[in-house]
Design a protein around this motif. Structure first.
Motif, PDB file in Angstrom:
ATOM      1  N   TYR A   1       0.875  -1.175   0.000  1.00  0.00           N
ATOM      2  CA  TYR A   1       0.000   0.000   0.000  1.00  0.00           C
ATOM      3  C   TYR A   1       0.909   1.221   0.000  1.00  0.00           C
ATOM      4  CZ  TYR A   1      -3.946   3.087   0.910  1.00  0.00           C
ATOM      5  OH  TYR A   1      -4.906   4.071   0.794  1.00  0.00           O
ATOM      6  N   LEU A   2       0.919   1.928  -1.135  1.00  0.00           N
ATOM      7  CA  LEU A   2       1.810   3.069  -1.331  1.00  0.00           C
ATOM      8  C   LEU A   2       1.052   4.371  -1.069  1.00  0.00           C
ATOM      9  CD1 LEU A   2       4.745   3.550  -2.276  1.00  0.00           C
ATOM     10  CD2 LEU A   2       3.869   3.730  -4.617  1.00  0.00           C
ATOM     11  N   ASP A   3       1.610   5.200  -0.205  1.00  0.00           N
ATOM     12  CA  ASP A   3       0.907   6.427   0.204  1.00  0.00           C
ATOM     13  C   ASP A   3       1.869   7.619   0.222  1.00  0.00           C
ATOM     14  OD1 ASP A   3      -1.218   7.967   1.040  1.00  0.00           O
ATOM     15  OD2 ASP A   3      -1.338   7.110   3.055  1.00  0.00           O
ATOM     16  N   ALA A   4       1.304   8.818   0.316  1.00  0.00           N
ATOM     17  CA  ALA A   4       2.064  10.066   0.481  1.00  0.00           C
ATOM     18  C   ALA A   4       1.056  11.135   0.877  1.00  0.00           C
ATOM     19  CB  ALA A   4       2.784  10.449  -0.814  1.00  0.00           C
ATOM     20  N   THR A   5       1.526  12.259   1.381  1.00  0.00           N
ATOM     21  CA  THR A   5       0.606  13.334   1.773  1.00  0.00           C
ATOM     22  C   THR A   5      -0.096  13.881   0.528  1.00  0.00           C
ATOM     23  OG1 THR A   5       2.262  15.075   1.488  1.00  0.00           O
ATOM     24  CG2 THR A   5       2.120  14.022   3.668  1.00  0.00           C
ATOM     25  N   PRO A   6      -1.310  14.442   0.680  1.00  0.00           N
ATOM     26  CA  PRO A   6      -2.014  15.035  -0.471  1.00  0.00           C
ATOM     27  C   PRO A   6      -1.183  16.107  -1.174  1.00  0.00           C
ATOM     28  CG  PRO A   6      -3.499  14.833   1.393  1.00  0.00           C
ATOM     29  CD  PRO A   6      -2.129  14.484   1.898  1.00  0.00           C
ATOM     30  N   GLU A   7      -0.446  16.897  -0.383  1.00  0.00           N
ATOM     31  CA  GLU A   7       0.368  17.972  -0.958  1.00  0.00           C
ATOM     32  C   GLU A   7       1.481  17.414  -1.854  1.00  0.00           C
ATOM     33  OE1 GLU A   7      -1.898  19.349   2.397  1.00  0.00           O
ATOM     34  OE2 GLU A   7      -0.477  17.679   2.247  1.00  0.00           O
ATOM     35  N   GLU A   8       2.138  16.373  -1.368  1.00  0.00           N
ATOM     36  CA  GLU A   8       3.210  15.753  -2.154  1.00  0.00           C
ATOM     37  C   GLU A   8       2.633  15.083  -3.407  1.00  0.00           C
ATOM     38  OE1 GLU A   8       6.808  14.261  -3.532  1.00  0.00           O
ATOM     39  OE2 GLU A   8       6.402  15.859  -2.082  1.00  0.00           O
ATOM     40  N   ARG A   9       1.475  14.467  -3.272  1.00  0.00           N
ATOM     41  CA  ARG A   9       0.854  13.803  -4.419  1.00  0.00           C
ATOM     42  C   ARG A   9       0.423  14.811  -5.482  1.00  0.00           C
ATOM     43  NH1 ARG A   9      -3.811  11.005  -2.724  1.00  0.00           N
ATOM     44  NH2 ARG A   9      -3.704  11.640  -0.548  1.00  0.00           N
ATOM     45  N   ALA A  10      -0.008  15.997  -5.041  1.00  0.00           N
ATOM     46  CA  ALA A  10      -0.386  17.054  -5.991  1.00  0.00           C
ATOM     47  C   ALA A  10       0.830  17.534  -6.775  1.00  0.00           C
ATOM     48  CB  ALA A  10      -1.040  18.219  -5.251  1.00  0.00           C
ATOM     49  N   ILE A  11       1.960  17.707  -6.072  1.00  0.00           N
ATOM     50  CA  ILE A  11       3.204  18.121  -6.735  1.00  0.00           C
ATOM     51  C   ILE A  11       3.604  17.092  -7.790  1.00  0.00           C
ATOM     52  CG2 ILE A  11       5.692  18.453  -6.377  1.00  0.00           C
ATOM     53  CD1 ILE A  11       4.948  19.606  -3.569  1.00  0.00           C
ATOM     54  N   ARG A  12       3.516  15.820  -7.430  1.00  0.00           N
ATOM     55  CA  ARG A  12       3.885  14.747  -8.362  1.00  0.00           C
ATOM     56  C   ARG A  12       2.952  14.727  -9.568  1.00  0.00           C
ATOM     57  NH1 ARG A  12       4.825   9.775  -4.058  1.00  0.00           N
ATOM     58  NH2 ARG A  12       6.619  10.691  -2.958  1.00  0.00           N
ATOM     59  N   ARG A  13       1.668  14.959  -9.334  1.00  0.00           N
ATOM     60  CA  ARG A  13       0.691  14.934 -10.428  1.00  0.00           C
ATOM     61  C   ARG A  13       0.944  16.069 -11.418  1.00  0.00           C
ATOM     62  NH1 ARG A  13      -3.898  12.135 -11.004  1.00  0.00           N
ATOM     63  NH2 ARG A  13      -2.478  10.502 -10.312  1.00  0.00           N
ATOM     64  N   VAL A  14       1.285  17.251 -10.906  1.00  0.00           N
ATOM     65  CA  VAL A  14       1.611  18.392 -11.783  1.00  0.00           C
ATOM     66  C   VAL A  14       2.818  18.041 -12.663  1.00  0.00           C
ATOM     67  CG1 VAL A  14       2.469  20.764 -11.862  1.00  0.00           C
ATOM     68  CG2 VAL A  14       0.631  20.168 -10.277  1.00  0.00           C
ATOM     69  N   LYS A  15       3.847  17.475 -12.031  1.00  0.00           N
ATOM     70  CA  LYS A  15       5.065  17.108 -12.763  1.00  0.00           C
ATOM     71  C   LYS A  15       4.774  16.030 -13.803  1.00  0.00           C
ATOM     72  CE  LYS A  15       9.790  15.436 -12.038  1.00  0.00           C
ATOM     73  NZ  LYS A  15      10.763  14.879 -11.076  1.00  0.00           N
ATOM     74  N   GLN A  16       4.003  15.032 -13.406  1.00  0.00           N
ATOM     75  CA  GLN A  16       3.635  13.938 -14.315  1.00  0.00           C
ATOM     76  C   GLN A  16       2.875  14.474 -15.529  1.00  0.00           C
ATOM     77  OE1 GLN A  16       0.310  11.285 -13.195  1.00  0.00           O
ATOM     78  NE2 GLN A  16       1.691   9.574 -13.489  1.00  0.00           N
ATOM     79  N   ASN A  17       1.935  15.381 -15.273  1.00  0.00           N
ATOM     80  CA  ASN A  17       1.158  15.949 -16.368  1.00  0.00           C
ATOM     81  C   ASN A  17       2.035  16.789 -17.297  1.00  0.00           C
ATOM     82  OD1 ASN A  17      -1.156  14.728 -15.507  1.00  0.00           O
ATOM     83  ND2 ASN A  17      -2.050  16.541 -14.563  1.00  0.00           N
ATOM     84  N   MET A  18       2.974  17.528 -16.712  1.00  0.00           N
ATOM     85  CA  MET A  18       3.889  18.338 -17.524  1.00  0.00           C
ATOM     86  C   MET A  18       4.677  17.467 -18.491  1.00  0.00           C
ATOM     87  SD  MET A  18       5.462  21.217 -14.932  1.00  0.00           S
ATOM     88  CE  MET A  18       6.738  21.690 -16.097  1.00  0.00           C
ATOM     89  N   GLU A  19       5.104  16.302 -18.003  1.00  0.00           N
ATOM     90  CA  GLU A  19       5.860  15.372 -18.842  1.00  0.00           C
ATOM     91  C   GLU A  19       5.025  14.842 -19.993  1.00  0.00           C
ATOM     92  OE1 GLU A  19       7.145  12.525 -15.977  1.00  0.00           O
ATOM     93  OE2 GLU A  19       8.789  13.763 -15.227  1.00  0.00           O
ATOM     94  N   LYS A  20       3.710  14.837 -19.814  1.00  0.00           N
ATOM     95  CA  LYS A  20       2.791  14.374 -20.862  1.00  0.00           C
ATOM     96  C   LYS A  20       2.250  15.527 -21.697  1.00  0.00           C
ATOM     97  CE  LYS A  20       1.259  10.414 -18.083  1.00  0.00           C
ATOM     98  NZ  LYS A  20       1.787   9.358 -18.941  1.00  0.00           N
ATOM     99  N   GLY A  21       2.757  16.762 -21.419  1.00  0.00           N
ATOM    100  CA  GLY A  21       2.314  17.918 -22.183  1.00  0.00           C
ATOM    101  C   GLY A  21       0.982  18.473 -21.737  1.00  0.00           C
ATOM    102  N   ILE A  22       0.587  18.148 -20.503  1.00  0.00           N
ATOM    103  CA  ILE A  22      -0.688  18.622 -19.957  1.00  0.00           C
ATOM    104  C   ILE A  22      -0.400  19.647 -18.861  1.00  0.00           C
ATOM    105  CG2 ILE A  22      -2.838  17.945 -18.797  1.00  0.00           C
ATOM    106  CD1 ILE A  22      -2.279  15.061 -19.913  1.00  0.00           C
TER     107      ILE A  22
END
Length: 223
Positions: free
Chosen positions: A143-164
């Motif tokens: 079960y992989l977890d992280a704080t909501p704030e850290e997960r939001a940062i990761r999601r922004v970065k992930q989307n940037m890599e996909k051009g979103i």
């Protein structure tokens, strides 16, 4: 004999990235269950089907064709023959996918498909109910977890890599909204399996996470 690794966790916890890297390192087949739900969501949006139109959803599910092609690093998602790898990560799908994933008819259809794809194979599969519902007898459960704030940062970065383009505020709001929907849904809610190993990755690098999970899997395989 098949070997199953189940990785569960909330939105933005890095499940997809970690699953790909661990799968590549150990030669396990990576099955992206989240992409399956996103494909159904995208198809419903295309056909303007509401979540309360059960008969139309059933008809869609009978005809839908979802395929995953490529290696661990560049997995392409095809929906009815079209490469939708980028489309399924866009805002419109993000905003709707949690609601679609609460539908019993959708979960039942994809549950059968997920089990069929994994049959007789050495598989690593990520989602929200893999260790609790899809494969309750998985050899390894994480079960992989992280704080909501850290997960939001990761999601922004992930989307940037996909051009979103996504703002931090938008990503944080989406993460919190999905947490609430996923954990409170009646069917297969997001929760840690009793025998799953909990990993909080907030302060960990991707390399640390991969190393820790690979070690856990290898200890089980070498028993």
């Amino acid at each position: 004999m098949a070997f199953i690794v189940a990785i569960d966790g909330p939105a933005g916890s890095g499940k997809g990235t970690i699953t790909k890297l661990v799968g590549e390192k150990l030669g396990l087949i990576n099955i992206d269950t989240g992409a399956m739900f996103r494909c159904v969501t995208l198809e419903m949006l295309k056909k303007n089907i509401r979540i309360d139109e059960e008969e139309k959803i059933k008809e869609l599910l009978d005809k839908i064709n979802i395929d995953m092609v490529g290696g661990q690093q560049e997995l392409q998602i095809f929906l009815n023959g079209e490469d939708v790898s980028k489309k399924i990560r866009e805002k419109e799908v993000n905003d709707f996918v949690s609601s679609v994933s609460t539908l019993k008819v959708v979960r039942e259809k994809l549950l059968g498909l997920q089990r069929k794809i994994a049959e007789g194979k050495n598989v690593i599969m990520e989602g929200r109910d893999i260790g609790t519902v899809v494969f309750p007898n998985a050899d390894v459960k994480i079960y992989l977890d992280a704080t909501p704030e850290e997960r939001a940062i990761r999601r922004v970065k992930q989307n940037m890599e996909k051009g979103i383009t996504t703002s931090y505020e938008e990503a944080l709001q989406n993460v919190k909204k999905r947490d609430e929907i996923d954990s409170k849904r009646e069917i297969a809610p997001l929760k840690k399996a009793k025998d799953a190993i909990y990993i909080n990755s907030t302060e960990l690098t991707i390399e640390d996470e991969v190393r820790r999970i690979v070690d856990i899997i290898e200890k089980v395989k070498n028993k």
